[in-house]
Motif scaffolding. Structure first.
Motif, PDB file in Angstrom:
ATOM      1  N   GLY A  79       0.808  -1.211   0.000  1.00 25.50           N
ATOM      2  CA  GLY A  79       0.000   0.000   0.000  1.00 25.50           C
ATOM      3  C   GLY A  79       0.838   1.256   0.000  1.00 25.50           C
ATOM      4  N   LEU A  80       2.156   1.092   0.195  1.00 21.92           N
ATOM      5  CA  LEU A  80       3.097   2.207   0.210  1.00 21.92           C
ATOM      6  C   LEU A  80       2.641   3.310   1.164  1.00 21.92           C
ATOM      7  CD1 LEU A  80       3.884   2.356  -3.608  1.00 21.92           C
ATOM      8  CD2 LEU A  80       5.131   1.125  -1.826  1.00 21.92           C
ATOM      9  N   ARG A  81       2.446   2.916   2.416  1.00 25.00           N
ATOM     10  CA  ARG A  81       2.013   3.863   3.444  1.00 25.00           C
ATOM     11  C   ARG A  81       3.080   3.980   4.521  1.00 25.00           C
ATOM     12  NH1 ARG A  81      -2.736   1.317   1.781  1.00 25.00           N
ATOM     13  NH2 ARG A  81      -4.346   2.771   1.182  1.00 25.00           N
ATOM     14  N   GLY A  82       3.125   5.134   5.148  1.00 24.79           N
ATOM     15  CA  GLY A  82       4.061   5.391   6.225  1.00 24.79           C
ATOM     16  C   GLY A  82       3.468   5.030   7.582  1.00 24.79           C
ATOM     17  N   ARG A  83       4.298   5.133   8.598  1.00 23.78           N
ATOM     18  CA  ARG A  83       3.905   4.741   9.955  1.00 23.78           C
ATOM     19  C   ARG A  83       2.656   5.444  10.465  1.00 23.78           C
ATOM     20  NH1 ARG A  83       8.351   2.139  12.718  1.00 23.78           N
ATOM     21  NH2 ARG A  83      10.171   2.302  11.376  1.00 23.78           N
ATOM     22  N   LEU A 119       6.743   5.093  -4.179  1.00 22.11           N
ATOM     23  CA  LEU A 119       5.567   5.927  -4.429  1.00 22.11           C
ATOM     24  C   LEU A 119       5.958   7.209  -5.158  1.00 22.11           C
ATOM     25  CD1 LEU A 119       2.564   6.566  -4.078  1.00 22.11           C
ATOM     26  CD2 LEU A 119       3.125   7.490  -1.818  1.00 22.11           C
ATOM     27  N   ALA A 120       7.004   7.856  -4.712  1.00 29.27           N
ATOM     28  CA  ALA A 120       7.446   9.106  -5.337  1.00 29.27           C
ATOM     29  C   ALA A 120       7.837   8.886  -6.796  1.00 29.27           C
ATOM     30  CB  ALA A 120       8.615   9.694  -4.558  1.00 29.27           C
ATOM     31  N   LEU A 139       4.248  16.622  -4.755  1.00 25.10           N
ATOM     32  CA  LEU A 139       4.830  15.339  -4.383  1.00 25.10           C
ATOM     33  C   LEU A 139       4.955  15.212  -2.864  1.00 25.10           C
ATOM     34  CD1 LEU A 139       5.799  12.711  -5.530  1.00 25.10           C
ATOM     35  CD2 LEU A 139       8.070  13.706  -5.816  1.00 25.10           C
ATOM     36  N   ALA A 140       5.321  16.294  -2.214  1.00 24.69           N
ATOM     37  CA  ALA A 140       5.399  16.285  -0.745  1.00 24.69           C
ATOM     38  C   ALA A 140       4.015  16.016  -0.150  1.00 24.69           C
ATOM     39  CB  ALA A 140       5.952  17.612  -0.231  1.00 24.69           C
ATOM     40  N   GLY A 141       2.987  16.583  -0.734  1.00 22.22           N
ATOM     41  CA  GLY A 141       1.619  16.356  -0.259  1.00 22.22           C
ATOM     42  C   GLY A 141       1.203  14.908  -0.387  1.00 22.22           C
ATOM     43  N   ARG A 146       0.153   9.947   2.700  1.00 18.96           N
ATOM     44  CA  ARG A 146       0.359   8.513   2.875  1.00 18.96           C
ATOM     45  C   ARG A 146       1.015   8.185   4.213  1.00 18.96           C
ATOM     46  NH1 ARG A 146       0.163   4.700  -1.456  1.00 18.96           N
ATOM     47  NH2 ARG A 146      -1.372   5.509  -2.895  1.00 18.96           N
ATOM     48  N   GLY A 147       1.318   9.207   5.013  1.00 19.76           N
ATOM     49  CA  GLY A 147       1.780   8.963   6.371  1.00 19.76           C
ATOM     50  C   GLY A 147       3.277   8.910   6.563  1.00 19.76           C
ATOM     51  N   PHE A 148       4.031   9.397   5.612  1.00 19.86           N
ATOM     52  CA  PHE A 148       5.489   9.407   5.763  1.00 19.86           C
ATOM     53  C   PHE A 148       5.917  10.635   6.556  1.00 19.86           C
ATOM     54  CE2 PHE A 148       4.762   6.856   1.922  1.00 19.86           C
ATOM     55  CZ  PHE A 148       5.396   5.681   2.324  1.00 19.86           C
TER      56      PHE A 148
END
Length: 177
Positions: A79-83, A119-120, A139-141, A146-148
């Motif tokens: 899912g390419l999600r952050g913590r 993801l980027a 891109l930062a958004g 995604r929680g990074f």
């Protein structure tokens, strides 16, 4: 006669609750809270739901720790999600904070960075030709939603976008050859 009837009724309710729970678990693993919510929505009495969930926990059909571990791994790798996004999802599914903390502590910072980088690289292709600040902000958004973390976002932006931008628009390198 009323005690026989209530015992019969209870057995029927327990069987209906078991079918509801097993149908839910057949599609995917569920947290204890998710099963309680479904049973409540389907008008299963709370004492019946408690009894069934206790039984399912005893035999290993419900295990919030294993569920949390599987969800975190899946969301991170595929899912390419952050913590922080994974933490939100665990919380919404009723996973205890301690369990969530333990599971998230097992996620490797390097794996999280790789997920953000993947993801980027996927998203950067749609940003070619945009002004430098606009591309960076968009891109930062995406990465932040995604929680990074900010540190990972900045490192990934630097790697994907690089410092060699002309003033008008951006030509990106995806790092793939």
């Amino acid at each position: 006669m009323t005690s026989e009837r209530s015992a019969e009724e209870r057995a029927t309710q327990l069987e209906v609750a078991r079918k509801i729970a097993l149908d839910q678990l057949a599609t995917r693993a569920r947290s204890e809270q998710e099963l309680r919510t479904v049973m409540k929505r389907r008008n299963v009495p709370a004492d019946i739901a408690d009894e069934l969930i206790d039984r399912f926990r005893e035999v290993g059909l419900i295990d919030d720790a294993a569920f949390a571990q599987a969800l975190a791994t899946t969301r991170s790798e595929f899912g390419l999600r952050g913590r922080s996004r994974i933490r939100q999802e665990l919380q919404s599914k009723g996973i205890d904070r301690e369990i969530a903390d333990d599971v998230l502590a097992q996620l490797s910072p390097e794996d999280e960075r790789e997920a953000a980088l993947t993801l980027a690289r996927r998203r950067v292709r749609s940003l070619t030709g945009l002004e430098r600040q606009v591309a960076r902000r968009r891109l930062a958004g995406v990465l932040a939603r995604r929680g990074f973390s900010g540190g990972i976002v900045n490192a990934v932006l630097e790697e994907v976008l690089g410092a060699d931008w002309d003033d008008e628009s951006v030509e990106f390198s995806t790092g793939e050859q």
